[in-house]
Design an enzyme around this catalytic site. Structure first.
Site, mmCIF file in Angstrom:
data_model
loop_
_atom_site.group_PDB
_atom_site.id
_atom_site.type_symbol
_atom_site.label_atom_id
_atom_site.label_comp_id
_atom_site.label_asym_id
_atom_site.label_seq_id
_atom_site.Cartn_x
_atom_site.Cartn_y
_atom_site.Cartn_z
ATOM 1 N N ASP A 1 27.365 25.880 48.370
ATOM 2 C CA ASP A 1 27.866 27.176 47.935
ATOM 3 C C ASP A 1 26.638 27.988 47.511
ATOM 4 O O ASP A 1 25.628 27.413 47.104
ATOM 5 C CB ASP A 1 28.822 26.974 46.759
ATOM 6 C CG ASP A 1 29.259 28.268 46.127
ATOM 7 O OD1 ASP A 1 29.798 29.128 46.848
ATOM 8 O OD2 ASP A 1 29.045 28.420 44.908
ATOM 9 N N ASP B 1 26.481 31.261 45.301
ATOM 10 C CA ASP B 1 26.470 31.808 43.943
ATOM 11 C C ASP B 1 26.932 30.783 42.918
ATOM 12 O O ASP B 1 28.021 30.244 43.013
ATOM 13 C CB ASP B 1 27.353 33.056 43.886
ATOM 14 C CG ASP B 1 26.903 34.113 44.873
ATOM 15 O OD1 ASP B 1 25.696 34.388 44.947
ATOM 16 O OD2 ASP B 1 27.768 34.667 45.596
#
Length: 176
Positions: A10, A12
């Site tokens: 991922d 952020d």
């Protein structure tokens, strides 16, 4: 467990500081040990990629170009990842790509030339590990302040930080 052919992250809150709806490359800040974790994978010949929901595009808060510029900046700071795949849709679009659905993981695996079942997805919320499961990949949750306690309890695997997550993935690959 078999050795991971690719590790998908991922963006952020996992690789870089979470700046909501960030469209400014100058605001990209890698999280501690992100570069070291990626370097460790690269040294072992394991492909890397990013799978990220970017609903700011679908909400009209960001442009596709802004997201691409932020991704390029993160890529440069982190030493280069094999692929960047993101969902531009708003949560209510019911697309197949938005995590927790499997589309981003499947597409990243395709771009890297590996099977989804040979991937591990590392993220900071349940949607990340649920996307991994939906695609037939494995998931590792690295909790942050944004992670809910019930997400931690439900996660198949957790690690206290990104470097520990990568070491866990590498250790799994060494076990018979």
């Amino acid at each position: 467990m078999n050795r991971a052919a690719a590790v998908l992250f991922d963006r952020d809150g996992t690789l870089v500081e979470d700046v909501p709806y960030n469209g400014d490359p100058d605001r990209v800040r890698p999280l501690p040990a992100a570069r070291a974790a990626l370097d460790l994978l690269r040294a072992r010949g394991i492909a890397t990629g990013v799978v990220s929901n970017q609903s700011g595009i679908g909400r009209g808060l960001l442009t596709d170009d802004q997201v691409r510029r932020v991704n390029r900046r993160a890529d440069a700071l982190l030493g280069g990842l094999g692929t960047w795949v993101y969902c531009p849709h708003a949560p209510d679009a019911r697309c197949d790509c938005r995590k927790p659905r499997p589309g981003l993981v499947i597409e990243a695996a395709r771009r890297l030339g590996v099977a989804p079942c040979d991937c591990v997805v590392v993220g900071d919320i349940a949607a990340d590990v649920l996307a991994a499961r939906a695609a037939g990949a494995r998931g590792v949750l690295v909790p942050t302040a944004a992670t809910l306690p019930e997400e931690i309890e439900a996660a198949p695997r957790t690690a206290p930080d990104l470097l520990a997550a990568v070491r866990l993935i590498l250790l799994d690959g060494e076990r018979p």
